[in-house]
Write a protein that holds these residues in place. Structure first.
Motif, PDB file in Angstrom:
ATOM      1  N   VAL A 114       0.852  -1.191   0.000  1.00  0.00           N
ATOM      2  CA  VAL A 114       0.000   0.000   0.000  1.00  0.00           C
ATOM      3  C   VAL A 114       0.890   1.245   0.000  1.00  0.00           C
ATOM      4  O   VAL A 114       1.742   1.402   0.883  1.00  0.00           O
ATOM      5  N   ALA A 115       0.705   2.114  -1.007  1.00  0.00           N
ATOM      6  CA  ALA A 115       1.537   3.316  -1.113  1.00  0.00           C
ATOM      7  C   ALA A 115       0.788   4.566  -0.655  1.00  0.00           C
ATOM      8  O   ALA A 115       1.403   5.537  -0.230  1.00  0.00           O
ATOM      9  N   GLY A 116      -0.554   4.522  -0.703  1.00  0.00           N
ATOM     10  CA  GLY A 116      -1.332   5.710  -0.328  1.00  0.00           C
ATOM     11  C   GLY A 116      -1.487   6.649  -1.513  1.00  0.00           C
ATOM     12  O   GLY A 116      -0.555   6.830  -2.296  1.00  0.00           O
ATOM     13  N   ALA A 173       1.232   6.206   3.876  1.00  0.00           N
ATOM     14  CA  ALA A 173       0.525   4.979   4.253  1.00  0.00           C
ATOM     15  C   ALA A 173       1.327   4.300   5.351  1.00  0.00           C
ATOM     16  O   ALA A 173       2.518   4.562   5.508  1.00  0.00           O
ATOM     17  N   VAL A 198      -9.082  -1.075  -1.217  1.00  0.00           N
ATOM     18  CA  VAL A 198      -7.648  -0.884  -1.408  1.00  0.00           C
ATOM     19  C   VAL A 198      -7.250  -1.637  -2.670  1.00  0.00           C
ATOM     20  O   VAL A 198      -7.675  -2.789  -2.857  1.00  0.00           O
ATOM     21  N   HIS A 199      -6.470  -0.992  -3.533  1.00  0.00           N
ATOM     22  CA  HIS A 199      -6.083  -1.599  -4.815  1.00  0.00           C
ATOM     23  C   HIS A 199      -7.309  -2.101  -5.572  1.00  0.00           C
ATOM     24  O   HIS A 199      -7.298  -3.183  -6.160  1.00  0.00           O
ATOM     25  N   VAL A 230      -7.427   5.905   9.611  1.00  0.00           N
ATOM     26  CA  VAL A 230      -7.606   5.216   8.328  1.00  0.00           C
ATOM     27  C   VAL A 230      -6.728   5.885   7.263  1.00  0.00           C
ATOM     28  O   VAL A 230      -6.038   5.217   6.490  1.00  0.00           O
ATOM     29  N   ALA A 231      -6.738   7.225   7.237  1.00  0.00           N
ATOM     30  CA  ALA A 231      -5.961   7.953   6.231  1.00  0.00           C
ATOM     31  C   ALA A 231      -4.459   7.742   6.446  1.00  0.00           C
ATOM     32  O   ALA A 231      -3.710   7.558   5.490  1.00  0.00           O
ATOM     33  N   ASN A 232      -4.002   7.740   7.706  1.00  0.00           N
ATOM     34  CA  ASN A 232      -2.580   7.573   7.991  1.00  0.00           C
ATOM     35  C   ASN A 232      -2.090   6.173   7.633  1.00  0.00           C
ATOM     36  O   ASN A 232      -0.950   5.980   7.243  1.00  0.00           O
ATOM     37  N   LEU A 233      -2.958   5.173   7.783  1.00  0.00           N
ATOM     38  CA  LEU A 233      -2.546   3.801   7.480  1.00  0.00           C
ATOM     39  C   LEU A 233      -2.667   3.487   5.992  1.00  0.00           C
ATOM     40  O   LEU A 233      -1.846   2.763   5.445  1.00  0.00           O
ATOM     41  N   LEU A 234      -3.718   3.994   5.334  1.00  0.00           N
ATOM     42  CA  LEU A 234      -4.012   3.529   3.977  1.00  0.00           C
ATOM     43  C   LEU A 234      -3.932   4.603   2.902  1.00  0.00           C
ATOM     44  O   LEU A 234      -3.902   4.273   1.715  1.00  0.00           O
ATOM     45  N   GLY A 235      -3.948   5.867   3.296  1.00  0.00           N
ATOM     46  CA  GLY A 235      -3.896   6.922   2.291  1.00  0.00           C
ATOM     47  C   GLY A 235      -4.965   6.808   1.221  1.00  0.00           C
ATOM     48  O   GLY A 235      -4.652   6.822   0.028  1.00  0.00           O
ATOM     49  N   PRO A 236      -6.258   6.705   1.580  1.00  0.00           N
ATOM     50  CA  PRO A 236      -7.312   6.613   0.563  1.00  0.00           C
ATOM     51  C   PRO A 236      -7.439   7.929  -0.196  1.00  0.00           C
ATOM     52  O   PRO A 236      -7.059   8.982   0.312  1.00  0.00           O
TER      53      PRO A 236
END
Lengths: 357, 357
Positions: free
Chosen positions: A200-202, A207, B195-196, B286-292
């Motif tokens: 996961v790159a964000g 991320a 994600v992805h 959520v944003a800090n871990l996955l960067g949606p």
């Protein structure tokens, strides 16, 4: 290969032939692989010696470089201490490291096809920019461009924990898993995430920032501006500061802090207990949001792991929601050479994806 | 189609022909699509009327059912109140709802090819089991098997927020995004993650549990056993309890609690401020871990959104790390029919993936 890629044998043959002609793949002769019926499948393998790569991991005080082959096997490893942390000094040291490794590659008579650089913090791989690295105190450094000018090589820059995660996915404890996390404990608390088989790159380059999950809004101030982040409780600097305050002993670094705790000094042991609790809560948050199959805890902080292992496990078990607690949480020592290998792996990824080969 | 799938035109033609023969795809005649050069590409579209599906979303007090076509367009929607929350009562109500919708389908002369059921909590879609649903007080209910016996239909069960996320990905604010999150605010605080390009299900069925991120370890006790979870501060029950304690008014439900706050009662307004802060911190995690790319806030709690919108935004902006703050956070009202449509979408997914068609 056809089976794993979900393609027809004809499609694989068509894709593989130019790679064999260019020398990246070689055919193996293995009579044992011939089926009793049908057309025999030829085994092919990557010719690791066809191209070499350099990976450089930058810590707060050292640049670690490795020369690898196309299979990302480490051929040579070198460490050079940093004279300073500003971009110019770090680039100078990294360029020196690359020069030494290029000489090694010359001796092998194989060209170096790419350089990967891994730095902690908010790194935008697509743009090649280090947006913010707390440990280096960098902001918006166009590292890929600068390093390409300094070395003449194609450069890939990535967050160091993401690079390590690529190495774990290709060769380590993440092989074959579609979802796992690498949590690194040390100067910073980092996390690389693989979801649906990809790192996961964000969307904006950020991320895996487990270190900035708030575990206690009344906790100590973090360098990011918030309070009670995992890193503000369990990072090396935080541990040193808290051990000094709890014991009155002016320990110089995390090694001395761990020494006090190992000697049984109560205040120091409590600091590690709180750190373990914060890390365990952070890992539970990752498990509750993503349900990874495995969490791999690594980083130089593992040297003190016995001091907080129980607290990590207890906090994880308490905070994991329902069957998220079934996640396999394990430790795995990964020396900095392995992080540099991750940087080389990102360079190999870029090389494979580029059209320039 | 060939361009989007990365396949040759011949491969697409080969894959599409049996679907046209079976009536799931129809060829469109559109002269405008003919290229000036090369072989003309025929447009195909899904024949929505070829098969119908039923989606049922179960809340704490109602079963909401929709009949959709193969394109997941809602043809009929029905709501039936639950007489009780135990599995037998809920199954009885759901079966009644399905019978009514089957009669509607009969009237259209098209068979119903599958039933999707969406329930809050820890739901294992692969096994068809509701492992733990706090609001229904269910543990280890083999819902897919029981509902298949009661209705005679192939049944897919999934977590309700994940099902809603599928609907958002196919038809809503997630179309075309490779990474986004749906955060639902109401009785529970839930989260669906893409994600992805795929909805995250979790290795053990748990994922997206934003409601059980700890935002304050000294906070109120949560039904999950921990303290200070987002849901224990911002879920409907928690808000009602806190507003009663702060104002002394025995409000009956979240609507009355919001009424007090809208009337300007300070204690009630502060409860919503804290709730907004907790939700904003959860979204930042959520944003800090996955960067949606985007976070879509929805759920019945949007009715009180003006009471905590600013606090959500402020807490998110403060707790988001670096460029994670660039994430597009927006609200979007999604009535329960839309959740039931998500349940139908999961049934369509299962239908497409099965070999039985």
């Amino acid at each position: 290969m056809a089976r794993r890629a979900g393609l027809s044998a004809a499609a694989v043959t068509k894709a593989v032939r130019p790679l064999i002609e260019a020398g990246y793949l070689v055919e193996d002769v293995d009579e044992g692989a011939r089926p009793a019926l049908g057309r025999p499948a030829n085994l092919v393998r990557v010719d690791g010696g066809r191209a070499l790569f350099i990976g450089v991991k930058v810590t707060g005080d050292t640049a670690i470089g490795v020369l690898t082959d196309l299979c990302c096997r480490i051929l040579v490893a070198r460490h050079i201490p940093l004279s300073a942390r500003d971009p110019k000094a770090v680039l100078g040291t990294a360029a020196e490291l690359v020069r030494e490794l290029l000489i090694e590659a010359d001796g092998l008579g194989v060209r170096v096809a790419g350089l990967g650089m891994a730095v902690s913090g908010d790194v935008d791989r697509a743009e090649g920019v280090v947006r913010y690295s707390p440990f280096l105190e960098w902001r918006d450094v166009p590292l890929a461009e600068l390093a390409a000018m300094a070395t003449g090589l194609p450069v890939t820059v990535d967050n160091d924990v993401r690079a390590l995660t690529v190495a774990e996915q290709w060769f380590g404890a993440g092989v074959g898993l579609s979802g796992f996390a690498v949590v690194t404990v040390g100067a910073g608390i980092g996390c690389g995430l693989v979801v649906h088989g990809k790192v996961v790159a964000g969307a904006h380059g950020v991320a895996g920032e487990i270190g900035h999950i708030t575990v206690d809004p009344a906790g100590p101030r973090c360098h990011c501006g918030n309070r009670g982040c995992v890193e503000a409780i369990a990072g090396d600097d935080a541990i040193v500061r808290q051990v000094r305050a709890a014991t009155g002993v002016q320990v110089a670094d995390a090694v001395e802090a761990a020494g006090l705790a190992h000697d049984g000094v109560t205040g120091a042991r409590e600091v590690y207990a709180r750190a373990g609790d914060a890390i365990g809560r952070g890992i539970a948050t990752v498990a509750n949001l993503l349900g990874p199959e495995r969490v791999i805890i690594s980083g130089e902080g593992l040297a003190a792991y016995d001091l907080f292992a129980d607290h990590i496990r207890d906090a994880f078990a308490t905070a994991a929601f329902g069957s998220a607690a079934r996640c396999d949480v394990r430790t795995r020592p990964l020396p900095f050479d392995e992080w540099a290998r991750g940087a080389a792996a990102t360079a190999i990824q870029s090389f494979i994806r580029s059209d320039a080969n």
